[in-house]
Scaffold this motif. Sequence first.
Motif, PDB file in Angstrom:
ATOM      1  N   ALA A 277       8.832   3.994   5.394  1.00  0.00           N
ATOM      2  CA  ALA A 277       9.525   4.326   4.145  1.00  0.00           C
ATOM      3  C   ALA A 277       9.102   3.355   3.057  1.00  0.00           C
ATOM      4  CB  ALA A 277      11.035   4.242   4.347  1.00  0.00           C
ATOM      5  N   CYS A 278       8.574   3.895   1.964  1.00  0.00           N
ATOM      6  CA  CYS A 278       8.351   3.028   0.806  1.00  0.00           C
ATOM      7  C   CYS A 278       9.731   2.671   0.259  1.00  0.00           C
ATOM      8  CB  CYS A 278       7.488   3.721  -0.240  1.00  0.00           C
ATOM      9  SG  CYS A 278       8.069   5.342  -0.766  1.00  0.00           S
ATOM     10  N   ALA A 279       9.833   1.493  -0.351  1.00  0.00           N
ATOM     11  CA  ALA A 279      11.174   0.981  -0.684  1.00  0.00           C
ATOM     12  C   ALA A 279      11.763   1.540  -1.967  1.00  0.00           C
ATOM     13  CB  ALA A 279      11.115  -0.544  -0.787  1.00  0.00           C
ATOM     14  N   GLN A 280      10.899   2.078  -2.847  1.00  0.00           N
ATOM     15  CA  GLN A 280      11.339   2.278  -4.234  1.00  0.00           C
ATOM     16  C   GLN A 280      12.281   3.466  -4.470  1.00  0.00           C
ATOM     17  OE1 GLN A 280       8.163   2.499  -3.159  1.00  0.00           O
ATOM     18  NE2 GLN A 280       7.079   4.231  -4.018  1.00  0.00           N
ATOM     19  N   LYS A 281      12.815   4.040  -3.372  1.00  0.00           N
ATOM     20  CA  LYS A 281      13.792   5.118  -3.550  1.00  0.00           C
ATOM     21  C   LYS A 281      15.163   4.655  -3.064  1.00  0.00           C
ATOM     22  CE  LYS A 281       9.895   8.004  -2.913  1.00  0.00           C
ATOM     23  NZ  LYS A 281       9.774   8.642  -4.227  1.00  0.00           N
ATOM     24  N   ASN A 282      15.224   4.311  -1.768  1.00  0.00           N
ATOM     25  CA  ASN A 282      16.532   3.974  -1.196  1.00  0.00           C
ATOM     26  C   ASN A 282      16.600   2.560  -0.655  1.00  0.00           C
ATOM     27  OD1 ASN A 282      18.783   5.510  -1.317  1.00  0.00           O
ATOM     28  ND2 ASN A 282      18.500   6.547   0.637  1.00  0.00           N
TER      29      ASN A 282
ATOM     30  N   GLU B 224      11.709  15.955   2.059  1.00  0.00           N
ATOM     31  CA  GLU B 224      10.650  16.261   1.095  1.00  0.00           C
ATOM     32  C   GLU B 224      11.218  16.094  -0.307  1.00  0.00           C
ATOM     33  OE1 GLU B 224       7.482  16.736   0.946  1.00  0.00           O
ATOM     34  OE2 GLU B 224       6.863  17.035   3.023  1.00  0.00           O
ATOM     35  N   THR B 225      10.781  15.034  -0.949  1.00  0.00           N
ATOM     36  CA  THR B 225      11.354  14.567  -2.214  1.00  0.00           C
ATOM     37  C   THR B 225      11.191  15.585  -3.348  1.00  0.00           C
ATOM     38  OG1 THR B 225      10.342  12.509  -1.441  1.00  0.00           O
ATOM     39  CG2 THR B 225      11.443  12.430  -3.576  1.00  0.00           C
ATOM     40  N   ILE B 226      10.065  16.297  -3.341  1.00  0.00           N
ATOM     41  CA  ILE B 226       9.791  17.235  -4.447  1.00  0.00           C
ATOM     42  C   ILE B 226      10.518  18.557  -4.230  1.00  0.00           C
ATOM     43  CG2 ILE B 226       7.954  18.607  -5.557  1.00  0.00           C
ATOM     44  CD1 ILE B 226       6.063  16.207  -4.924  1.00  0.00           C
TER      45      ILE B 226
ATOM     46  N   GLY C 291       0.798  -1.232   0.000  1.00  0.00           N
ATOM     47  CA  GLY C 291       0.000   0.000   0.000  1.00  0.00           C
ATOM     48  C   GLY C 291       0.824   1.273   0.000  1.00  0.00           C
ATOM     49  N   GLY C 292       2.153   1.131  -0.033  1.00  0.00           N
ATOM     50  CA  GLY C 292       3.014   2.309  -0.156  1.00  0.00           C
ATOM     51  C   GLY C 292       3.004   3.187   1.084  1.00  0.00           C
ATOM     52  N   ALA C 293       3.762   4.267   0.990  1.00  0.00           N
ATOM     53  CA  ALA C 293       3.751   5.262   2.065  1.00  0.00           C
ATOM     54  C   ALA C 293       2.341   5.832   2.197  1.00  0.00           C
ATOM     55  CB  ALA C 293       4.756   6.359   1.761  1.00  0.00           C
ATOM     56  N   ARG C 294       1.634   5.835   1.086  1.00  0.00           N
ATOM     57  CA  ARG C 294       0.280   6.382   1.057  1.00  0.00           C
ATOM     58  C   ARG C 294      -0.653   5.680   2.061  1.00  0.00           C
ATOM     59  NH1 ARG C 294      -1.494  10.644  -2.507  1.00  0.00           N
ATOM     60  NH2 ARG C 294      -3.653  10.838  -1.948  1.00  0.00           N
ATOM     61  N   LEU C 295      -0.569   4.361   2.126  1.00  0.00           N
ATOM     62  CA  LEU C 295      -1.424   3.657   3.083  1.00  0.00           C
ATOM     63  C   LEU C 295      -0.984   3.983   4.520  1.00  0.00           C
ATOM     64  CD1 LEU C 295      -3.785   1.786   3.668  1.00  0.00           C
ATOM     65  CD2 LEU C 295      -2.240  -0.158   3.493  1.00  0.00           C
TER      66      LEU C 295
ATOM     67  N   SER D  82       7.993   9.571  11.560  1.00  0.00           N
ATOM     68  CA  SER D  82       8.708  10.143  10.415  1.00  0.00           C
ATOM     69  C   SER D  82       8.371   9.409   9.120  1.00  0.00           C
ATOM     70  CB  SER D  82      10.220  10.047  10.652  1.00  0.00           C
ATOM     71  OG  SER D  82      10.911  10.449   9.496  1.00  0.00           O
ATOM     72  N   ASP D  83       7.958  10.196   8.119  1.00  0.00           N
ATOM     73  CA  ASP D  83       7.920   9.665   6.757  1.00  0.00           C
ATOM     74  C   ASP D  83       9.343   9.788   6.223  1.00  0.00           C
ATOM     75  OD1 ASP D  83       7.765   9.082   4.107  1.00  0.00           O
ATOM     76  OD2 ASP D  83       6.120  10.458   3.639  1.00  0.00           O
ATOM     77  N   SER D  84      10.046   8.673   6.213  1.00  0.00           N
ATOM     78  CA  SER D  84      11.449   8.669   5.783  1.00  0.00           C
ATOM     79  C   SER D  84      11.590   8.049   4.403  1.00  0.00           C
ATOM     80  CB  SER D  84      12.297   7.889   6.800  1.00  0.00           C
ATOM     81  OG  SER D  84      12.220   8.496   8.068  1.00  0.00           O
TER      82      SER D  84
ATOM     83  N   LYS E 109       4.948  18.825  -0.197  1.00  0.00           N
ATOM     84  CA  LYS E 109       3.772  18.130  -0.725  1.00  0.00           C
ATOM     85  C   LYS E 109       3.472  16.819   0.005  1.00  0.00           C
ATOM     86  CE  LYS E 109       1.672  15.626  -4.365  1.00  0.00           C
ATOM     87  NZ  LYS E 109       1.400  14.352  -3.805  1.00  0.00           N
ATOM     88  N   TRP E 110       4.553  16.089   0.377  1.00  0.00           N
ATOM     89  CA  TRP E 110       4.303  14.776   0.996  1.00  0.00           C
ATOM     90  C   TRP E 110       3.773  14.922   2.406  1.00  0.00           C
ATOM     91  CZ3 TRP E 110       3.217  11.358  -2.241  1.00  0.00           C
ATOM     92  CH2 TRP E 110       3.868  11.323  -3.484  1.00  0.00           C
ATOM     93  N   GLY E 111       4.276  15.910   3.132  1.00  0.00           N
ATOM     94  CA  GLY E 111       3.759  16.176   4.470  1.00  0.00           C
ATOM     95  C   GLY E 111       2.304  16.612   4.410  1.00  0.00           C
TER      96      GLY E 111
HETATM   97  C1  LIG Z   1       8.432  11.507   1.073  1.00  0.00           C
HETATM   98  C2  LIG Z   1       7.432  10.656   0.346  1.00  0.00           C
HETATM   99  N1  LIG Z   1       6.356  10.207   1.003  1.00  0.00           N
HETATM  100  C3  LIG Z   1       5.435   9.449   0.395  1.00  0.00           C
HETATM  101  C4  LIG Z   1       5.561   9.082  -0.921  1.00  0.00           C
HETATM  102  C5  LIG Z   1       4.494   8.220  -1.559  1.00  0.00           C
HETATM  103  O1  LIG Z   1       4.939   6.926  -1.652  1.00  0.00           O
HETATM  104  P1  LIG Z   1       4.012   5.766  -2.282  1.00  0.00           P
HETATM  105  O2  LIG Z   1       3.851   6.094  -3.720  1.00  0.00           O
HETATM  106  O3  LIG Z   1       4.782   4.509  -2.016  1.00  0.00           O
HETATM  107  O4  LIG Z   1       2.714   5.800  -1.552  1.00  0.00           O
HETATM  108  C6  LIG Z   1       6.655   9.521  -1.649  1.00  0.00           C
HETATM  109  C7  LIG Z   1       6.774   9.137  -3.082  1.00  0.00           C
HETATM  110  O5  LIG Z   1       7.373   9.753  -3.897  1.00  0.00           O
HETATM  111  C8  LIG Z   1       7.601  10.335  -0.993  1.00  0.00           C
HETATM  112  O6  LIG Z   1       8.658  10.797  -1.668  1.00  0.00           O
END
Ligand SMILES: Cc1ncc(COP(=O)(O)O)c(C=O)c1O
Length: 369
Positions: free
Chosen positions: A199-204, A158-160, A80-84, A178-180, A108-110
């Motif tokens: 932490a969703c895995a698909q970055k680090n 913050e990734t963006i 479900g990703g960080a979103r869940l 923490s959303d890491s 944006k993510w916060g």
């Molecule tokens: C800091 C951060 N939080 C949450 C997400 C969302 O992750 P997911 O798509 O796995 O839900 C991202 C994705 O880019 C992110 O960079």
Amino acid sequence: MSTHTAVSRAYNFSAGPAVLPLSVLEQIKEEMLALPGVGSSILEISHRSQAFVEILDDARQRLVDLLEIPDTHEVLFLQGGARLQNAMIPMNLLSDRSQTADYIVTGKWGLTSSEEVQHYGKLNLAWNGADSGYSRLPQLSEIDFSDAAVYIHFTSNETIHGLQFSRPPANRDVPLVSDSSSDFLCRPCDVSKFGLIYACAQKNAGAAGVTVVIIRKDLLARSGDRLASYLDYAQQVKGGSMLNTPPTFAIYVSGLIFKWLQDQGGLESIYELNLAKSEMLYAVIDANSDFYLGHVKNKADRSIMNVVFKLPSPELDKKFVEDASNENMTSLKGHRSLGGIRASIYNAMPVEGVQVLAEFMRDFVKKHG
Ligand SMILES: Cc1ncc(COP(=O)(O)O)c(C=O)c1O
């Protein structure tokens, strides 16, 4: 590390899913038809098989060793990703709708995380950087914590917007969440300071499909019996992250990434490298600050994972991305909400890739500055 195998590989600056270490990709390729000693692919074996249980246990143990996770915390591998997690956190940690959570919103993510709270309880927006276009982090004194808050949430990177906290932005006796997602495992981290890290895995930390959750054991009781089993951290812990069929391939890849990190010398070593890599790009930006316009105002707030800047015009941004692509550097276009350029330089981005980009930036400003 060479970036050229039989298939030509680009320097991939994607924000996620993102570059993986070549040696890990090669191992996946080698083992794809049959895991050693198993005779079947990771894609073909039962999650209840001894082979997969060993893969899961090994991944968990390597993560515990890398981060020195204390016994006070549990590790989960969820979907479900960080979103869940944005929803599971208030769902589990707020006992009822009268309870409050503090959110420090630095991008944006916060903001996305904070928007889920309303479904389960009260949101206190303790700080919101929207007025500055999310170009700076708050001082501790600017954050309006609520005395009623039962947890404090922040986004460590913050990734963006390219903002990263160098230390947790709170010193209160309230569980810190923490959303890491985009700076997980980029440096050592004192897990004991946190109530929950996700932490969703698909970055680090691997491939899309799995999200790591590290949760302090005493918080597991908060959910009571209100929640569906999958959404309940306590049930997930009891089920060993296997209430349903887990994302077996993604967990396997994360295990390989954790091993790769250990082989690099662990998190201190990778942190040094990450500092050096990001400094290469920030040095070019600082030396040409009329041309490369960094998004982040204060140097101390700059991310070592996502370097975000604009050129003097959108036309030059476009030309930069095109010319870079012609030189084998991909995914440098900034997020659609911000424009400009974003170079994501996660753990697996080789130093050589950053050197090539820095050199390209110096040439580009000479030609167009
Ligand atoms: C800091 C951060 N939080 C949450 C997400 C969302 O992750 P997911 O798509 O796995 O839900 C991202 C994705 O880019 C992110 O960079």
